[in-house]
Write a protein that holds these residues in place. Structure first.
Motif, PDB file in Angstrom:
ATOM      1  N   ASP A  40     -19.732  -0.357  -0.850  1.00  0.00           N
ATOM      2  CA  ASP A  40     -18.964  -0.273   0.396  1.00  0.00           C
ATOM      3  C   ASP A  40     -17.480  -0.515   0.141  1.00  0.00           C
ATOM      4  O   ASP A  40     -16.616   0.191   0.667  1.00  0.00           O
ATOM      5  N   VAL A  41     -17.173  -1.523  -0.658  1.00  0.00           N
ATOM      6  CA  VAL A  41     -15.778  -1.857  -0.967  1.00  0.00           C
ATOM      7  C   VAL A  41     -15.197  -0.820  -1.924  1.00  0.00           C
ATOM      8  O   VAL A  41     -14.051  -0.394  -1.780  1.00  0.00           O
ATOM      9  N   GLU A  42     -15.995  -0.395  -2.897  1.00  0.00           N
ATOM     10  CA  GLU A  42     -15.519   0.611  -3.852  1.00  0.00           C
ATOM     11  C   GLU A  42     -15.133   1.906  -3.149  1.00  0.00           C
ATOM     12  O   GLU A  42     -14.157   2.555  -3.528  1.00  0.00           O
ATOM     13  N   GLU A  43     -15.882   2.270  -2.113  1.00  0.00           N
ATOM     14  CA  GLU A  43     -15.595   3.507  -1.365  1.00  0.00           C
ATOM     15  C   GLU A  43     -14.217   3.499  -0.710  1.00  0.00           C
ATOM     16  O   GLU A  43     -13.648   4.552  -0.449  1.00  0.00           O
ATOM     17  N   ARG A  44     -13.693   2.346  -0.437  1.00  0.00           N
ATOM     18  CA  ARG A  44     -12.398   2.249   0.259  1.00  0.00           C
ATOM     19  C   ARG A  44     -11.215   2.372  -0.708  1.00  0.00           C
ATOM     20  O   ARG A  44     -10.062   2.391  -0.270  1.00  0.00           O
ATOM     21  N   TRP A  45     -11.477   2.438  -2.021  1.00  0.00           N
ATOM     22  CA  TRP A  45     -10.414   2.462  -3.022  1.00  0.00           C
ATOM     23  C   TRP A  45      -9.394   3.579  -2.773  1.00  0.00           C
ATOM     24  O   TRP A  45      -8.190   3.331  -2.787  1.00  0.00           O
ATOM     25  N   GLY A  46      -9.841   4.796  -2.562  1.00  0.00           N
ATOM     26  CA  GLY A  46      -8.911   5.917  -2.412  1.00  0.00           C
ATOM     27  C   GLY A  46      -7.939   5.713  -1.260  1.00  0.00           C
ATOM     28  O   GLY A  46      -6.729   5.915  -1.404  1.00  0.00           O
ATOM     29  N   GLU A  47      -8.469   5.302  -0.138  1.00  0.00           N
ATOM     30  CA  GLU A  47      -7.641   5.044   1.048  1.00  0.00           C
ATOM     31  C   GLU A  47      -6.644   3.911   0.776  1.00  0.00           C
ATOM     32  O   GLU A  47      -5.461   4.001   1.104  1.00  0.00           O
ATOM     33  N   ILE A  48      -7.127   2.832   0.176  1.00  0.00           N
ATOM     34  CA  ILE A  48      -6.272   1.679  -0.139  1.00  0.00           C
ATOM     35  C   ILE A  48      -5.178   2.098  -1.126  1.00  0.00           C
ATOM     36  O   ILE A  48      -4.005   1.767  -0.947  1.00  0.00           O
ATOM     37  N   ALA A  49      -5.559   2.826  -2.162  1.00  0.00           N
ATOM     38  CA  ALA A  49      -4.593   3.243  -3.191  1.00  0.00           C
ATOM     39  C   ALA A  49      -3.495   4.120  -2.596  1.00  0.00           C
ATOM     40  O   ALA A  49      -2.311   3.922  -2.891  1.00  0.00           O
ATOM     41  N   ARG A  50      -3.879   5.088  -1.775  1.00  0.00           N
ATOM     42  CA  ARG A  50      -2.870   5.974  -1.158  1.00  0.00           C
ATOM     43  C   ARG A  50      -1.889   5.174  -0.305  1.00  0.00           C
ATOM     44  O   ARG A  50      -0.691   5.433  -0.303  1.00  0.00           O
ATOM     45  N   ALA A  51      -2.387   4.200   0.424  1.00  0.00           N
ATOM     46  CA  ALA A  51      -1.520   3.386   1.281  1.00  0.00           C
ATOM     47  C   ALA A  51      -0.644   2.444   0.453  1.00  0.00           C
ATOM     48  O   ALA A  51       0.512   2.206   0.794  1.00  0.00           O
ATOM     49  N   TYR A  52      -1.195   1.921  -0.637  1.00  0.00           N
ATOM     50  CA  TYR A  52      -0.482   0.930  -1.444  1.00  0.00           C
ATOM     51  C   TYR A  52       0.563   1.545  -2.375  1.00  0.00           C
ATOM     52  O   TYR A  52       1.591   0.926  -2.649  1.00  0.00           O
ATOM     53  N   LEU A  53       0.298   2.730  -2.862  1.00  0.00           N
ATOM     54  CA  LEU A  53       1.136   3.330  -3.906  1.00  0.00           C
ATOM     55  C   LEU A  53       2.635   3.347  -3.596  1.00  0.00           C
ATOM     56  O   LEU A  53       3.429   2.987  -4.477  1.00  0.00           O
ATOM     57  N   MET A  76      -9.990  -8.657  -3.658  1.00  0.00           N
ATOM     58  CA  MET A  76     -10.611  -9.914  -3.240  1.00  0.00           C
ATOM     59  C   MET A  76     -10.779  -9.941  -1.719  1.00  0.00           C
ATOM     60  O   MET A  76     -11.827 -10.320  -1.201  1.00  0.00           O
ATOM     61  N   THR A  77      -9.744  -9.520  -1.018  1.00  0.00           N
ATOM     62  CA  THR A  77      -9.781  -9.490   0.443  1.00  0.00           C
ATOM     63  C   THR A  77     -10.882  -8.564   0.946  1.00  0.00           C
ATOM     64  O   THR A  77     -11.623  -8.922   1.867  1.00  0.00           O
ATOM     65  N   MET A  78     -10.993  -7.405   0.327  1.00  0.00           N
ATOM     66  CA  MET A  78     -12.006  -6.448   0.761  1.00  0.00           C
ATOM     67  C   MET A  78     -13.418  -7.028   0.590  1.00  0.00           C
ATOM     68  O   MET A  78     -14.272  -6.829   1.445  1.00  0.00           O
ATOM     69  N   SER A  79     -13.653  -7.754  -0.496  1.00  0.00           N
ATOM     70  CA  SER A  79     -14.963  -8.397  -0.682  1.00  0.00           C
ATOM     71  C   SER A  79     -15.207  -9.455   0.381  1.00  0.00           C
ATOM     72  O   SER A  79     -16.314  -9.585   0.906  1.00  0.00           O
ATOM     73  N   PHE A  80     -14.160 -10.206   0.687  1.00  0.00           N
ATOM     74  CA  PHE A  80     -14.287 -11.233   1.721  1.00  0.00           C
ATOM     75  C   PHE A  80     -14.606 -10.588   3.070  1.00  0.00           C
ATOM     76  O   PHE A  80     -15.483 -11.046   3.799  1.00  0.00           O
ATOM     77  N   TYR A  81     -13.895  -9.500   3.379  1.00  0.00           N
ATOM     78  CA  TYR A  81     -14.172  -8.783   4.620  1.00  0.00           C
ATOM     79  C   TYR A  81     -15.607  -8.259   4.640  1.00  0.00           C
ATOM     80  O   TYR A  81     -16.282  -8.311   5.665  1.00  0.00           O
ATOM     81  N   TRP A  82     -16.054  -7.733   3.510  1.00  0.00           N
ATOM     82  CA  TRP A  82     -17.415  -7.202   3.414  1.00  0.00           C
ATOM     83  C   TRP A  82     -18.434  -8.305   3.697  1.00  0.00           C
ATOM     84  O   TRP A  82     -19.399  -8.090   4.407  1.00  0.00           O
ATOM     85  N   THR A  84     -17.949 -11.196   5.357  1.00  0.00           N
ATOM     86  CA  THR A  84     -17.831 -11.882   6.642  1.00  0.00           C
ATOM     87  C   THR A  84     -18.131 -10.995   7.847  1.00  0.00           C
ATOM     88  O   THR A  84     -18.820 -11.429   8.773  1.00  0.00           O
ATOM     89  N   ASP A  85     -17.599  -9.757   7.879  1.00  0.00           N
ATOM     90  CA  ASP A  85     -17.816  -8.905   9.052  1.00  0.00           C
ATOM     91  C   ASP A  85     -17.518  -7.446   8.703  1.00  0.00           C
ATOM     92  O   ASP A  85     -16.577  -6.853   9.230  1.00  0.00           O
ATOM     93  N   TRP A  86     -18.320  -6.884   7.805  1.00  0.00           N
ATOM     94  CA  TRP A  86     -18.061  -5.523   7.355  1.00  0.00           C
ATOM     95  C   TRP A  86     -18.187  -4.516   8.494  1.00  0.00           C
ATOM     96  O   TRP A  86     -17.500  -3.497   8.500  1.00  0.00           O
ATOM     97  N   GLU A  87     -19.043  -4.806   9.466  1.00  0.00           N
ATOM     98  CA  GLU A  87     -19.180  -3.895  10.597  1.00  0.00           C
ATOM     99  C   GLU A  87     -17.813  -3.697  11.273  1.00  0.00           C
ATOM    100  O   GLU A  87     -17.429  -2.587  11.620  1.00  0.00           O
ATOM    101  N   LYS A  88     -17.083  -4.768  11.412  1.00  0.00           N
ATOM    102  CA  LYS A  88     -15.742  -4.701  12.023  1.00  0.00           C
ATOM    103  C   LYS A  88     -14.739  -4.062  11.059  1.00  0.00           C
ATOM    104  O   LYS A  88     -14.044  -3.109  11.413  1.00  0.00           O
ATOM    105  N   TYR A  89     -14.666  -4.588   9.836  1.00  0.00           N
ATOM    106  CA  TYR A  89     -13.631  -4.150   8.903  1.00  0.00           C
ATOM    107  C   TYR A  89     -13.850  -2.735   8.371  1.00  0.00           C
ATOM    108  O   TYR A  89     -12.894  -2.036   8.046  1.00  0.00           O
ATOM    109  N   SER A  90     -15.091  -2.300   8.287  1.00  0.00           N
ATOM    110  CA  SER A  90     -15.353  -0.956   7.765  1.00  0.00           C
ATOM    111  C   SER A  90     -14.826   0.122   8.695  1.00  0.00           C
ATOM    112  O   SER A  90     -14.582   1.250   8.261  1.00  0.00           O
ATOM    113  N   LYS A  91     -14.622  -0.216   9.945  1.00  0.00           N
ATOM    114  CA  LYS A  91     -14.120   0.751  10.919  1.00  0.00           C
ATOM    115  C   LYS A  91     -12.583   0.796  10.964  1.00  0.00           C
ATOM    116  O   LYS A  91     -12.008   1.712  11.526  1.00  0.00           O
TER     117      LYS A  91
END
Length: 187
Positions: A40-53, A76-82, A84-91
């Motif tokens: 779940d966290v790995e899937e968000r890499w592309g989106e995070i990378a594009r925003a961070y670059l 680390m934050t993404m794992s914590f979100y996963w 604690t409340d991935w239903e919220k953060y995944s959206k």
């Protein structure tokens, strides 16, 4: 268009970074021998990378260790979100921007370590130092990689370094949260 040579250089460099970070974090006791994964966290890499670059690349010139280390904090934050409340953060669509804007790019370490992960005092200092050590190691690997600055290979190696730091941060936090990958006994 990426050449075959560039792809191979980047791929080999990414594997070198992965092995270095994994071995280092295992020696420090921050990872078990079997590194935790979280698709779940790995899937968000592309989106995070594009925003961070844009932020990371801009800061890399003067603050390369910060530019690299912040990505580990994001993992680390993404794992914590996963956890604690991935239903919220995944959206959420702008996870990086929301994280950055809590206290600004320059204070992302404080926002993550203290405000999100809840570390204080000595534990906060230990986590911050470990992230800085990892980022310094990766910067050293980048500096010794024989790629010309400003080239496609250099950008590819920088992104590969960020990717492995993101994954290392993800795994380190999963480990800290108690996700220990151990074989099931066969009785």
């Amino acid at each position: 268009m990426e050449t075959t040579d560039t792809k191979q250089i980047v791929s080999e460099f990414e594997e070198k970074v992965k092995n270095d970070l994994t071995g280092f974090l295992q020696k420090k006791g921050a990872l078990d021998s079997h590194v935790p994964e979280c698709p779940d966290v790995e899937e968000r890499w592309g989106e995070i990378a594009r925003a961070y670059l844009p932020d990371g690349a801009r800061e890399f010139q003067q603050y390369p260790v910060v530019s690299l280390g912040w990505m580990m904090l994001i993992g680390m934050t993404m794992s914590f979100y996963w956890d604690t409340d991935w239903e919220k953060y995944s959206k959420m669509k702008n996870l990086y921007e929301d994280l950055r804007d809590q206290k600004g790019y320059d204070n992302m370490d404080e926002a993550v370590v203290e405000d999100i992960l809840g570390y204080r005092d000595e534990p906060a200092q230990k986590v911050t130092e470990l992230v800085a050590e990892c980022a310094s190691r990766v910067y050293s690997l980048l500096s010794h990689e024989q790629v010309e600055p400003g080239t496609e290979a250099a950008l590819g190696c920088y992104i590969a370094a960020l990717h492995q730091l993101y994954l290392a941060g993800m795994a380190m936090e999963l480990n800290a949260l108690g996700y220990h990958m151990t074989p099931l006994s066969q009785n």
